[in-house]
Design an enzyme around this catalytic site. Sequence first.
Site, PDB file in Angstrom:
ATOM      1  N   GLN A   1       0.795  -1.228   0.000  1.00 38.98           N
ATOM      2  CA  GLN A   1       0.000   0.000   0.000  1.00 38.98           C
ATOM      3  C   GLN A   1       0.829   1.280   0.000  1.00 38.98           C
ATOM      4  O   GLN A   1       0.446   2.264  -0.621  1.00 38.98           O
ATOM      5  CB  GLN A   1      -0.929  -0.006   1.215  1.00 38.98           C
ATOM      6  CG  GLN A   1      -1.961   1.101   1.228  1.00 38.98           C
ATOM      7  CD  GLN A   1      -3.085   0.778   2.181  1.00 38.98           C
ATOM      8  OE1 GLN A   1      -4.006   0.050   1.839  1.00 38.98           O
ATOM      9  NE2 GLN A   1      -3.016   1.308   3.378  1.00 38.98           N
TER      10      GLN A   1
ATOM     11  N   GLU B   1       5.190  -1.944   8.212  1.00 38.10           N
ATOM     12  CA  GLU B   1       3.897  -1.854   8.904  1.00 38.10           C
ATOM     13  C   GLU B   1       2.940  -2.915   8.375  1.00 38.10           C
ATOM     14  O   GLU B   1       2.900  -3.168   7.168  1.00 38.10           O
ATOM     15  CB  GLU B   1       3.310  -0.459   8.673  1.00 38.10           C
ATOM     16  CG  GLU B   1       1.946  -0.227   9.291  1.00 38.10           C
ATOM     17  CD  GLU B   1       1.378   1.127   8.905  1.00 38.10           C
ATOM     18  OE1 GLU B   1       0.139   1.243   8.858  1.00 38.10           O
ATOM     19  OE2 GLU B   1       2.155   2.066   8.645  1.00 38.10           O
TER      20      GLU B   1
ATOM     21  N   ARG C   1      -4.954   9.445   8.459  1.00 36.52           N
ATOM     22  CA  ARG C   1      -5.727   8.452   7.716  1.00 36.52           C
ATOM     23  C   ARG C   1      -5.746   8.873   6.250  1.00 36.52           C
ATOM     24  O   ARG C   1      -5.417  10.002   5.900  1.00 36.52           O
ATOM     25  CB  ARG C   1      -7.173   8.342   8.229  1.00 36.52           C
ATOM     26  CG  ARG C   1      -7.356   7.913   9.667  1.00 36.52           C
ATOM     27  CD  ARG C   1      -6.645   6.627  10.044  1.00 36.52           C
ATOM     28  NE  ARG C   1      -7.053   5.421   9.342  1.00 36.52           N
ATOM     29  CZ  ARG C   1      -7.842   4.470   9.860  1.00 36.52           C
ATOM     30  NH1 ARG C   1      -8.324   4.597  11.090  1.00 36.52           N
ATOM     31  NH2 ARG C   1      -8.128   3.378   9.179  1.00 36.52           N
ATOM     32  N   SER C   2      -6.179   7.967   5.380  1.00 36.50           N
ATOM     33  CA  SER C   2      -6.202   8.306   3.953  1.00 36.50           C
ATOM     34  C   SER C   2      -7.252   9.368   3.647  1.00 36.50           C
ATOM     35  O   SER C   2      -7.114  10.139   2.700  1.00 36.50           O
ATOM     36  CB  SER C   2      -6.432   7.052   3.102  1.00 36.50           C
ATOM     37  OG  SER C   2      -7.568   6.354   3.547  1.00 36.50           O
TER      38      SER C   2
ATOM     39  N   ASP D   1      -0.591  -1.863  12.935  1.00 35.59           N
ATOM     40  CA  ASP D   1      -1.685  -0.907  12.703  1.00 35.59           C
ATOM     41  C   ASP D   1      -3.004  -1.641  12.888  1.00 35.59           C
ATOM     42  O   ASP D   1      -3.633  -1.568  13.938  1.00 35.59           O
ATOM     43  CB  ASP D   1      -1.557  -0.303  11.307  1.00 35.59           C
ATOM     44  CG  ASP D   1      -2.743   0.592  10.941  1.00 35.59           C
ATOM     45  OD1 ASP D   1      -3.516   0.980  11.848  1.00 35.59           O
ATOM     46  OD2 ASP D   1      -2.909   0.918   9.746  1.00 35.59           O
TER      47      ASP D   1
ATOM     48  N   LYS E   1      -3.463   5.972  15.543  1.00 39.71           N
ATOM     49  CA  LYS E   1      -4.482   6.711  14.796  1.00 39.71           C
ATOM     50  C   LYS E   1      -5.617   7.043  15.759  1.00 39.71           C
ATOM     51  O   LYS E   1      -6.290   6.136  16.257  1.00 39.71           O
ATOM     52  CB  LYS E   1      -5.015   5.865  13.638  1.00 39.71           C
ATOM     53  CG  LYS E   1      -3.994   5.558  12.552  1.00 39.71           C
ATOM     54  CD  LYS E   1      -4.576   4.594  11.528  1.00 39.71           C
ATOM     55  CE  LYS E   1      -3.630   4.374  10.352  1.00 39.71           C
ATOM     56  NZ  LYS E   1      -4.144   3.328   9.423  1.00 39.71           N
TER      57      LYS E   1
ATOM     58  N   GLU F   1      -3.142   9.699  -0.537  1.00 44.83           N
ATOM     59  CA  GLU F   1      -2.249  10.327   0.434  1.00 44.83           C
ATOM     60  C   GLU F   1      -1.167  11.183  -0.220  1.00 44.83           C
ATOM     61  O   GLU F   1      -0.193  11.567   0.421  1.00 44.83           O
ATOM     62  CB  GLU F   1      -1.634   9.250   1.333  1.00 44.83           C
ATOM     63  CG  GLU F   1      -2.713   8.529   2.132  1.00 44.83           C
ATOM     64  CD  GLU F   1      -2.175   7.486   3.086  1.00 44.83           C
ATOM     65  OE1 GLU F   1      -0.949   7.261   3.080  1.00 44.83           O
ATOM     66  OE2 GLU F   1      -2.966   6.901   3.833  1.00 44.83           O
TER      67      GLU F   1
END
Length: 425
Positions: A163, A285, A366-367, A312, A337, A205
Amino acid sequence: MTAIIDIHGREILDSRGNPTVEVDVVLETGVIGRAAVPSGASTGVHEACELRDGDKQRYLGKGVQKACDSVNGEIYDALSGMDVEDQILLDKTMIDLDGTANKSRLGANAILGVSLAAAKAAAEESGLPLYRYVGGAFASTLPVPMMNIINGGAHADNPIDIQEFMIMPVGASSCSEAIRMGAEVFHALKKTLKDAGHNTNVGDEGGFAPNLKSAEMALDFIMKSIETAGYKPGEDIMLALDCASSEFFKEGKYVMAGAKKTYDQKGLVKFYAKLVGSYPIISIEDGCAEDDLVGWELLTDALGAKVQLVGDDLFVTNPARLSMGIDQGLANSILVKVNQIGTLSETLEAVDMAHKAGYTAVMSHRSGETEDSTIADLAVATNCGQIKTGSLSRSDRIAKYNQLIRIEELLGSAARYAGQTIMRR
């Protein structure tokens, strides 16, 4: 004591054009604290519940009027007249009022908006910047940015399975210099991709989303761009990955459709080990899926001594999940987060628990973001030493970097850039 006299929630838009909650907390002195709540695309099943309306006639069902109603109704009734400086009591009152394990009745997006807005109002009333109000006199560490410059997975429409591919300017002398270095590599990467015939569209992002076939291709482009910008990979700038592997975990296997490869747990760990041996990667991650505890154990045993392994989806900023991971020796770092857990006090508890156990902590966006820059202050307040807030484009990402520059300037000679201290030896 400074009493809360009004709380107002409203529906605004995030960086993807989806609705999110913004909250104003008003004090008897006239001071107002305002906070906007972020939203994720790749979300863990153990996260606190983001309340959406489900009305397909409004915002394709993604409206947040129910969450705003929670703020303007039950939460306002419960908190009106309370002392804004008692953050723990404010958060506990909302948690108890909600009455569910995942904040699904009132909505974690409603509760978090109030929690953060109250903290910002209290800081303003105290005449202190938020990082100082939350973190106290010793909040002085500026974080190393994890800058997401190539996007894949759920954050982009391309075949790359992993990602996020990030750069970490550990060799900088200050946070502002790290941001400059990152920006220079970002622009070098844009030219490098363009010269190779790839598109330079950006993902959620702000990183580029080229049509690359493998992780190795993405890493090679980044390595070349670091050198083009005049820096040394592995010395000035290190690399980090967010694999978001829960997204490609299917029936006990890791199915990387873009790369046309399928791995079992041992095979996936070998794949990561090969990448770590070939590139200056210091952080991975979500290397394994959120409930693949066997995979996490294998990964931690294989790479935990030399690479930061960030949980995460594994931990979802939840002290109970983190405690389980610490007890079982899974990962060695937590991604933080605020909207995964839903209150400021629980977020701070998770960071404190991580630090006491010898785990690192990475403050994260966050995205789906807004112009709200609260996480920049929280990164400094917690002295966590690392922040993940996207690429060097899109104002919703840049807002956080700009706030870090301001904080560093405010701290003056007291500011300390985490730099290479975050690396595992």
